[in-house]
Design an enzyme around this catalytic site. Structure first.
Site, mmCIF file in Angstrom:
data_model
loop_
_atom_site.group_PDB
_atom_site.id
_atom_site.type_symbol
_atom_site.label_atom_id
_atom_site.label_comp_id
_atom_site.label_asym_id
_atom_site.label_seq_id
_atom_site.Cartn_x
_atom_site.Cartn_y
_atom_site.Cartn_z
ATOM 1 N N ASN A 143 -6.486 -4.681 -1.708
ATOM 2 C CA ASN A 143 -5.615 -3.531 -2.235
ATOM 3 C C ASN A 143 -4.796 -2.817 -1.059
ATOM 4 O O ASN A 143 -4.201 -3.410 -0.549
ATOM 5 C CB ASN A 143 -6.712 -2.486 -3.006
ATOM 6 C CG ASN A 143 -6.255 -2.617 -4.576
ATOM 7 O OD1 ASN A 143 -5.346 -2.637 -4.766
ATOM 8 N ND2 ASN A 143 -7.505 -2.786 -5.276
ATOM 9 N N ASP A 193 -8.757 1.931 -3.998
ATOM 10 C CA ASP A 193 -7.505 1.164 -4.621
ATOM 11 C C ASP A 193 -6.500 1.233 -3.662
ATOM 12 O O ASP A 193 -6.452 0.944 -2.355
ATOM 13 C CB ASP A 193 -7.507 1.627 -6.091
ATOM 14 C CG ASP A 193 -6.477 0.433 -6.785
ATOM 15 O OD1 ASP A 193 -5.751 -0.363 -5.956
ATOM 16 O OD2 ASP A 193 -6.554 0.243 -7.906
HETATM 17 C C1 BGC Z 1 -5.834 -3.868 -9.692
HETATM 18 C C2 BGC Z 1 -6.627 -3.643 -10.951
HETATM 19 C C3 BGC Z 1 -8.112 -3.455 -10.590
HETATM 20 C C4 BGC Z 1 -8.263 -2.395 -9.623
HETATM 21 C C5 BGC Z 1 -9.557 -1.812 -9.444
HETATM 22 C C6 BGC Z 1 -5.925 -2.637 -8.813
HETATM 23 O O1 BGC Z 1 -5.387 -2.855 -7.639
HETATM 24 O O2 BGC Z 1 -4.622 -4.059 -9.934
HETATM 25 O O3 BGC Z 1 -6.549 -4.953 -11.651
HETATM 26 O O4 BGC Z 1 -9.072 -3.260 -11.676
HETATM 27 O O5 BGC Z 1 -7.264 -2.412 -8.395
HETATM 28 O O6 BGC Z 1 -10.227 -2.830 -8.380
HETATM 29 CA CA CA Z 2 -3.787 -1.405 -6.270
#
Ligand code: BGC
Ligand code: CA
Length: 283
Positions: A143, A193
């Site tokens: 992320n 995230d």
């Molecule tokens: C992803 C999602 C995921 C979320 C939490 C995001 O970057 O695209 O699919 O549920 O992160 O981990």
């Molecule tokens: Ca993301």
């Protein structure tokens, strides 16, 4: 906090402020759309054939996007979509997720396990000479990415670890080393995230499932501030607008059995801090 998207999405993500166009771009990963909203209030979108996980401004004028297992140059002037690189060996258990360019224009792109469970994913780089290389393995949901102001540190998030890591970063070679945990968010709701860095070097981290953005001092990992968001699944955050003093926050409806009425919009709020410009990709 105001809503700036005309309607809500399933998985709005990857907001970037395009400095020259004075416009915010973001994606809906699952619908495969790229959205553009400028300061004059003009809104448009382009749909690709597959999931679109990340976007960045690029030197050729358009937007570069990761979609399916490829990189595309997308133009909002004429609607054209051109594939520039396709990853040859692909693990079907994964898909692309967050990505950003570094100050040399290389595209850093993570993958995630489609079931969000196994560490089958990784972090990769597409160099400007079109060489694609793997940087990290054993990742579950790659992320947030951010670099400090002198490009000596890369900050990185693998969501299920609930940690923010730092690596020493070599801008000349694009190599990383010496991973450290700079913040453990175990006691916070949700998982970290998307992430951005402000002009003071503080990290702004979206908490997916946590309904807020937290501001972290990377020197000691302390949470120095937080921005509540009126829906739980906060996916990413960036600075934009005049002087980069406006926060833009994307949210999602996925994983909510009964999405609340605020879920899946793009939010914006004026803040007393200024952000940093996104790097321009070299493609
Ligand atoms: C992803 C999602 C995921 C979320 C939490 C995001 O970057 O695209 O699919 O549920 O992160 O981990
Ligand atoms: Ca993301």
């Amino acid at each position: 906090m105001e809503i700036i998207s005309p309607y809500n999405g399933d998985l709005y993500e990857g907001p970037i402020w395009h400095h020259d166009e004075k416009a915010l771009f973001w994606v809906d990963i699952l619908r495969g759309t790229i959205h553009r909203y400028d300061l004059k209030g003009f809104y448009s979108e382009i749909r690709l054939q597959d999931y679109v996980s990340s976007i960045s401004p690029t030197i050729s004028g358009g937007i570069i996007a990761t979609s399916g297992r490829s990189f595309f140059i997308v133009s909002f002037n004429d609607g054209s979509v051109k594939e520039i690189y396709k990853v040859q060996e692909w693990d079907q258990r994964n898909r692309f997720n967050d990505g950003k360019c570094d100050a040399m224009g290389r595209y850093w792109i993570g993958t995630m396990n489609l079931e969000e469970k196994e560490p089958t994913a990784g972090l990769y780089v597409l160099d400007t000479d079109m060489k694609f290389r793997q940087i990290l393995d054993n990742v579950t949901i790659s992320n947030g990415l951010a670099w400090n102001s002198d490009n000596s540190v890369l900050y990185y998030i693998d969501s299920p670890t609930k940690k923010v890591f730092s690596f020493d970063f070599d801008i000349k070679t694009g190599k990383i080393s010496d991973r450290k945990t700079i913040s453990d968010l175990a006691s916070e709701p949700g998982v970290p995230d998307g992430m951005t860095i402000d002009s003071r070097g503080m990290l702004w981290v979206a908490l997916f499932g946590g309904g807020k953005v937290v501001v972290i001092d990377p020197k000691n990992g302390d949470i120095i501030d937080e921005v509540p968001v009126p829906t739980p699944n906060v996916t990413s955050v960036t600075f934009g607008g005049q002087n980069l003093s406006r926060l833009f926050i994307t949210t999602a409806k996925i994983h909510l059995t009964n999405p609340d009425k605020n879920a899946g919009y793009v939010y914006s709020e004026k803040v007393n801090v200024t952000g940093t410009k996104v790097n321009i990709c070299g493609f």
